[in-house]
Design a protein around this motif. Structure first.
Motif, PDB file in Angstrom:
ATOM      1  N   GLU A 209       0.852  -1.188   0.000  1.00 17.13           N
ATOM      2  CA  GLU A 209       0.000   0.000   0.000  1.00 17.13           C
ATOM      3  C   GLU A 209       0.893   1.244   0.000  1.00 17.13           C
ATOM      4  O   GLU A 209       1.800   1.361   0.824  1.00 17.13           O
ATOM      5  CB  GLU A 209      -0.898   0.024   1.240  1.00 17.13           C
ATOM      6  N   PRO A 210       0.663   2.177  -0.915  1.00 17.84           N
ATOM      7  CA  PRO A 210       1.521   3.372  -0.980  1.00 17.84           C
ATOM      8  C   PRO A 210       1.636   4.105   0.357  1.00 17.84           C
ATOM      9  O   PRO A 210       2.718   4.589   0.714  1.00 17.84           O
ATOM     10  CB  PRO A 210       0.845   4.242  -2.041  1.00 17.84           C
ATOM     11  N   CYS A 211       0.545   4.165   1.119  1.00 19.31           N
ATOM     12  CA  CYS A 211       0.598   4.898   2.396  1.00 19.31           C
ATOM     13  C   CYS A 211       1.520   4.206   3.390  1.00 19.31           C
ATOM     14  O   CYS A 211       2.194   4.879   4.195  1.00 19.31           O
ATOM     15  CB  CYS A 211      -0.801   5.055   2.980  1.00 19.31           C
ATOM     16  N   MET A 212       1.580   2.864   3.348  1.00 16.89           N
ATOM     17  CA  MET A 212       2.454   2.138   4.256  1.00 16.89           C
ATOM     18  C   MET A 212       3.928   2.314   3.860  1.00 16.89           C
ATOM     19  O   MET A 212       4.787   2.546   4.696  1.00 16.89           O
ATOM     20  CB  MET A 212       2.107   0.640   4.274  1.00 16.89           C
ATOM     21  N   ARG A 213       4.206   2.196   2.574  1.00 14.33           N
ATOM     22  CA  ARG A 213       5.580   2.386   2.096  1.00 14.33           C
ATOM     23  C   ARG A 213       6.058   3.806   2.412  1.00 14.33           C
ATOM     24  O   ARG A 213       7.200   4.015   2.837  1.00 14.33           O
ATOM     25  CB  ARG A 213       5.676   2.130   0.589  1.00 14.33           C
ATOM     26  N   HIS A 214       5.177   4.763   2.201  1.00 11.62           N
ATOM     27  CA  HIS A 214       5.518   6.166   2.441  1.00 11.62           C
ATOM     28  C   HIS A 214       5.829   6.379   3.928  1.00 11.62           C
ATOM     29  O   HIS A 214       6.792   7.093   4.278  1.00 11.62           O
ATOM     30  CB  HIS A 214       4.357   7.048   1.996  1.00 11.62           C
ATOM     31  N   MET A 215       5.042   5.763   4.806  1.00 14.16           N
ATOM     32  CA  MET A 215       5.239   5.924   6.243  1.00 14.16           C
ATOM     33  C   MET A 215       6.587   5.354   6.678  1.00 14.16           C
ATOM     34  O   MET A 215       7.332   5.987   7.428  1.00 14.16           O
ATOM     35  CB  MET A 215       4.111   5.233   7.000  1.00 14.16           C
ATOM     36  N   VAL A 216       6.917   4.136   6.216  1.00 16.99           N
ATOM     37  CA  VAL A 216       8.187   3.516   6.584  1.00 16.99           C
ATOM     38  C   VAL A 216       9.349   4.308   6.002  1.00 16.99           C
ATOM     39  O   VAL A 216      10.352   4.579   6.680  1.00 16.99           O
ATOM     40  CB  VAL A 216       8.239   2.053   6.133  1.00 16.99           C
ATOM     41  N   SER A 217       9.229   4.694   4.745  1.00 13.76           N
ATOM     42  CA  SER A 217      10.288   5.464   4.093  1.00 13.76           C
ATOM     43  C   SER A 217      10.526   6.786   4.814  1.00 13.76           C
ATOM     44  O   SER A 217      11.679   7.186   5.058  1.00 13.76           O
ATOM     45  CB  SER A 217       9.917   5.720   2.633  1.00 13.76           C
ATOM     46  N   ASN A 218       9.459   7.457   5.205  1.00 11.22           N
ATOM     47  CA  ASN A 218       9.588   8.718   5.943  1.00 11.22           C
ATOM     48  C   ASN A 218      10.289   8.503   7.284  1.00 11.22           C
ATOM     49  O   ASN A 218      11.096   9.331   7.726  1.00 11.22           O
ATOM     50  CB  ASN A 218       8.208   9.333   6.189  1.00 11.22           C
ATOM     51  N   GLY A 219       9.974   7.368   7.937  1.00 11.50           N
ATOM     52  CA  GLY A 219      10.611   7.063   9.210  1.00 11.50           C
ATOM     53  C   GLY A 219      12.112   6.889   9.059  1.00 11.50           C
ATOM     54  O   GLY A 219      12.901   7.367   9.889  1.00 11.50           O
ATOM     55  N   PHE A 220      12.530   6.198   7.998  1.00  8.78           N
ATOM     56  CA  PHE A 220      13.959   5.978   7.773  1.00  8.78           C
ATOM     57  C   PHE A 220      14.657   7.272   7.374  1.00  8.78           C
ATOM     58  O   PHE A 220      15.786   7.530   7.803  1.00  8.78           O
ATOM     59  CB  PHE A 220      14.166   4.911   6.701  1.00  8.78           C
ATOM     60  N   HIS A 221      13.998   8.082   6.556  1.00 10.00           N
ATOM     61  CA  HIS A 221      14.589   9.378   6.204  1.00 10.00           C
ATOM     62  C   HIS A 221      14.753  10.247   7.456  1.00 10.00           C
ATOM     63  O   HIS A 221      15.780  10.927   7.615  1.00 10.00           O
ATOM     64  CB  HIS A 221      13.718  10.103   5.179  1.00 10.00           C
ATOM     65  N   ALA A 222      13.758  10.223   8.335  1.00  8.44           N
ATOM     66  CA  ALA A 222      13.841  11.011   9.558  1.00  8.44           C
ATOM     67  C   ALA A 222      14.986  10.509  10.440  1.00  8.44           C
ATOM     68  O   ALA A 222      15.735  11.305  11.027  1.00  8.44           O
ATOM     69  CB  ALA A 222      12.522  10.935  10.328  1.00  8.44           C
ATOM     70  N   PHE A 223      15.146   9.181  10.528  1.00 10.58           N
ATOM     71  CA  PHE A 223      16.231   8.632  11.340  1.00 10.58           C
ATOM     72  C   PHE A 223      17.588   9.069  10.798  1.00 10.58           C
ATOM     73  O   PHE A 223      18.456   9.514  11.555  1.00 10.58           O
ATOM     74  CB  PHE A 223      16.158   7.101  11.358  1.00 10.58           C
ATOM     75  N   ILE A 224      17.775   8.965   9.504  1.00 10.16           N
ATOM     76  CA  ILE A 224      19.061   9.326   8.914  1.00 10.16           C
ATOM     77  C   ILE A 224      19.329  10.823   9.060  1.00 10.16           C
ATOM     78  O   ILE A 224      20.418  11.242   9.466  1.00 10.16           O
ATOM     79  CB  ILE A 224      19.104   8.897   7.433  1.00 10.16           C
ATOM     80  N   THR A 225      18.314  11.632   8.770  1.00 11.84           N
ATOM     81  CA  THR A 225      18.491  13.087   8.813  1.00 11.84           C
ATOM     82  C   THR A 225      18.743  13.596  10.223  1.00 11.84           C
ATOM     83  O   THR A 225      19.609  14.463  10.446  1.00 11.84           O
ATOM     84  CB  THR A 225      17.246  13.776   8.236  1.00 11.84           C
ATOM     85  N   ARG A 226      18.006  13.049  11.204  1.00 15.51           N
ATOM     86  CA  ARG A 226      18.055  13.565  12.569  1.00 15.51           C
ATOM     87  C   ARG A 226      19.089  12.857  13.447  1.00 15.51           C
ATOM     88  O   ARG A 226      19.266  13.225  14.605  1.00 15.51           O
ATOM     89  CB  ARG A 226      16.662  13.469  13.206  1.00 15.51           C
ATOM     90  N   ASN A 227      19.760  11.851  12.875  1.00 17.50           N
ATOM     91  CA  ASN A 227      20.753  11.117  13.647  1.00 17.50           C
ATOM     92  C   ASN A 227      22.047  10.922  12.856  1.00 17.50           C
ATOM     93  O   ASN A 227      23.061  11.525  13.161  1.00 17.50           O
ATOM     94  CB  ASN A 227      20.186   9.755  14.084  1.00 17.50           C
ATOM     95  N   VAL A 228      21.999  10.110  11.816  1.00 19.02           N
ATOM     96  CA  VAL A 228      23.219   9.725  11.092  1.00 19.02           C
ATOM     97  C   VAL A 228      23.942  10.925  10.501  1.00 19.02           C
ATOM     98  O   VAL A 228      25.171  11.041  10.609  1.00 19.02           O
ATOM     99  CB  VAL A 228      22.886   8.705   9.986  1.00 19.02           C
ATOM    100  N   LEU A 229      23.205  11.831   9.889  1.00 17.87           N
ATOM    101  CA  LEU A 229      23.852  12.950   9.200  1.00 17.87           C
ATOM    102  C   LEU A 229      24.463  13.969  10.151  1.00 17.87           C
ATOM    103  O   LEU A 229      25.153  14.896   9.703  1.00 17.87           O
ATOM    104  CB  LEU A 229      22.853  13.643   8.267  1.00 17.87           C
ATOM    105  N   LEU A 230      24.260  13.791  11.455  1.00 16.07           N
ATOM    106  CA  LEU A 230      24.860  14.702  12.433  1.00 16.07           C
ATOM    107  C   LEU A 230      26.281  14.297  12.809  1.00 16.07           C
ATOM    108  O   LEU A 230      26.986  15.051  13.473  1.00 16.07           O
ATOM    109  CB  LEU A 230      23.995  14.753  13.697  1.00 16.07           C
ATOM    110  N   TYR A 231      26.722  13.100  12.377  1.00 13.63           N
ATOM    111  CA  TYR A 231      28.060  12.630  12.735  1.00 13.63           C
ATOM    112  C   TYR A 231      29.105  13.074  11.712  1.00 13.63           C
ATOM    113  O   TYR A 231      28.818  13.101  10.507  1.00 13.63           O
ATOM    114  CB  TYR A 231      28.080  11.100  12.813  1.00 13.63           C
ATOM    115  N   PRO A 232      30.327  13.387  12.176  1.00 18.09           N
ATOM    116  CA  PRO A 232      31.430  13.614  11.238  1.00 18.09           C
ATOM    117  C   PRO A 232      31.661  12.353  10.406  1.00 18.09           C
ATOM    118  O   PRO A 232      31.432  11.233  10.889  1.00 18.09           O
ATOM    119  CB  PRO A 232      32.627  13.897  12.154  1.00 18.09           C
ATOM    120  N   HIS A 233      32.103  12.526   9.190  1.00 13.20           N
ATOM    121  CA  HIS A 233      32.440  11.403   8.294  1.00 13.20           C
ATOM    122  C   HIS A 233      31.222  10.551   7.927  1.00 13.20           C
ATOM    123  O   HIS A 233      31.381   9.412   7.491  1.00 13.20           O
ATOM    124  CB  HIS A 233      33.516  10.494   8.912  1.00 13.20           C
ATOM    125  N   CYS A 234      30.015  11.088   8.099  1.00  9.16           N
ATOM    126  CA  CYS A 234      28.822  10.263   7.882  1.00  9.16           C
ATOM    127  C   CYS A 234      28.686   9.798   6.438  1.00  9.16           C
ATOM    128  O   CYS A 234      28.010   8.798   6.176  1.00  9.16           O
ATOM    129  CB  CYS A 234      27.565  11.006   8.314  1.00  9.16           C
TER     130      CYS A 234
END
Length: 281
Positions: A209-234
């Motif tokens: 279902e597009p809404c389910m894929r969108h929800m999971v994808s948004n969650g992973f983008h949020a995790f990467i943006t708000r966590n991973v991309l804050l580290y040096p050498h990310c």
């Protein structure tokens, strides 16, 4: 030498007993998290769920990696119970689940290591210790991309009419829940994060279902943006993941990684195998 290794999240704990570097027994119990549990509750979990499975085989050393083991007081709460019940005369090491993930996935090499399970977490690992850790903040304020985070958004979307109507009806029928029941489970009963994360199979079953894929994808983008991309050498270091959510949705996780410019190293369902290898080197 007999080692007992444990990887514990808020939902479950995986245990592995090794003798001379060879796993001889594996067991699973409910999760142990000193943030939410008293010493007595931890003791009951080990006494009732683990000790019968060990069949009187007691370790000479114990290494426990757990969610919530992030301060000296919380670490000592767990260590005291483990020492009394499992390893009174040997070494008992208690570390955060983040250190366990890093030792499992990165070993003695530097990298960025992430957990995506019931909760989420991450760190910059220098090969021996955590050099930097962006606070996950828990499932209310953070834990982006985790099972609890996805479950929270699933329920919000279902009850606010953001999904096709059949999904709401299918969900309520499958789990035998009313909206009132859901409010009670989240706001009044213990371990709401476990409850929310337990809804992940429903998301997986309807991931087309597009809404389910969108929800999971948004969650992973949020995790990467708000966590991973804050580290040096990310964008230079490999970024490795462990946990049930990372593993079951690994295709969407890999897609989010490409879109945010990070390079995935390893994705595993559990850090336990890597921890056995690390301690038996």
């Amino acid at each position: 030498m007999t080692y007992l290794l444990a990887d514990s999240g808020s939902t479950k704990t995986d245990w592995c007993l090794t003798e001379n570097g060879i796993p001889v027994l594996k067991a699973q119990t409910t999760g142990i998290n000193p943030v939410y549990q008293t010493e007595e509750e931890i003791k009951l979990c080990i006494s009732h769920e683990l000790l019968p499975k060990l069949e009187r085989r007691m370790p000479q050393a114990l290494h426990f990696y757990g969610a919530g083991c992030a301060t000296p007081a919380l670490t000592e709460k767990v260590r005291g119970v483990l020492r009394r019940l499992l390893c009174p005369d040997g070494q008992v090491e208690v570390c955060s689940d983040m250190v366990g993930a890093a030792r499992s996935l990165s070993g003695h090499r530097p990298g960025i290591v992430c957990i995506l399970g019931t909760g989420s977490n991450s760190c910059l690992w220098d090969g021996e210790r955590m050099e930097q850790n962006v606070s996950p903040l828990g499932f209310i304020l953070g834990d982006e991309g985790s099972g609890a985070y996805l479950g929270k958004h699933l329920i919000g979307d279902l009850l606010k009419g953001q999904t096709p109507p059949y999904l709401r009806e299918t969900f309520l029928a499958r789990y035998q829940l009313t909206p009132g029941d859901i409010i009670d489970r989240v706001y009044r009963q213990p371990f709401p994060n476990r409850f929310l994360a337990s809804l992940s199979p429903f998301i997986a079953e309807h991931i087309d279902e597009p809404c389910m894929r969108h929800m999971v994808s948004n969650g992973f983008h949020a995790f990467i943006t708000r966590n991973v991309l804050l580290y040096p050498h990310c964008k230079e270091y490999p970024v490795s993941f462990t946990g049930s959510i990372a593993w079951h949705y690994r295709e969407l996780l890999a897609e989010a990684a490409r879109e945010t410019g990070i390079h995935i190293g390893t994705i595993t369902a559990s850090p336990l195998k890597g921890l056995v290898e690390y301690h038996c080197e």
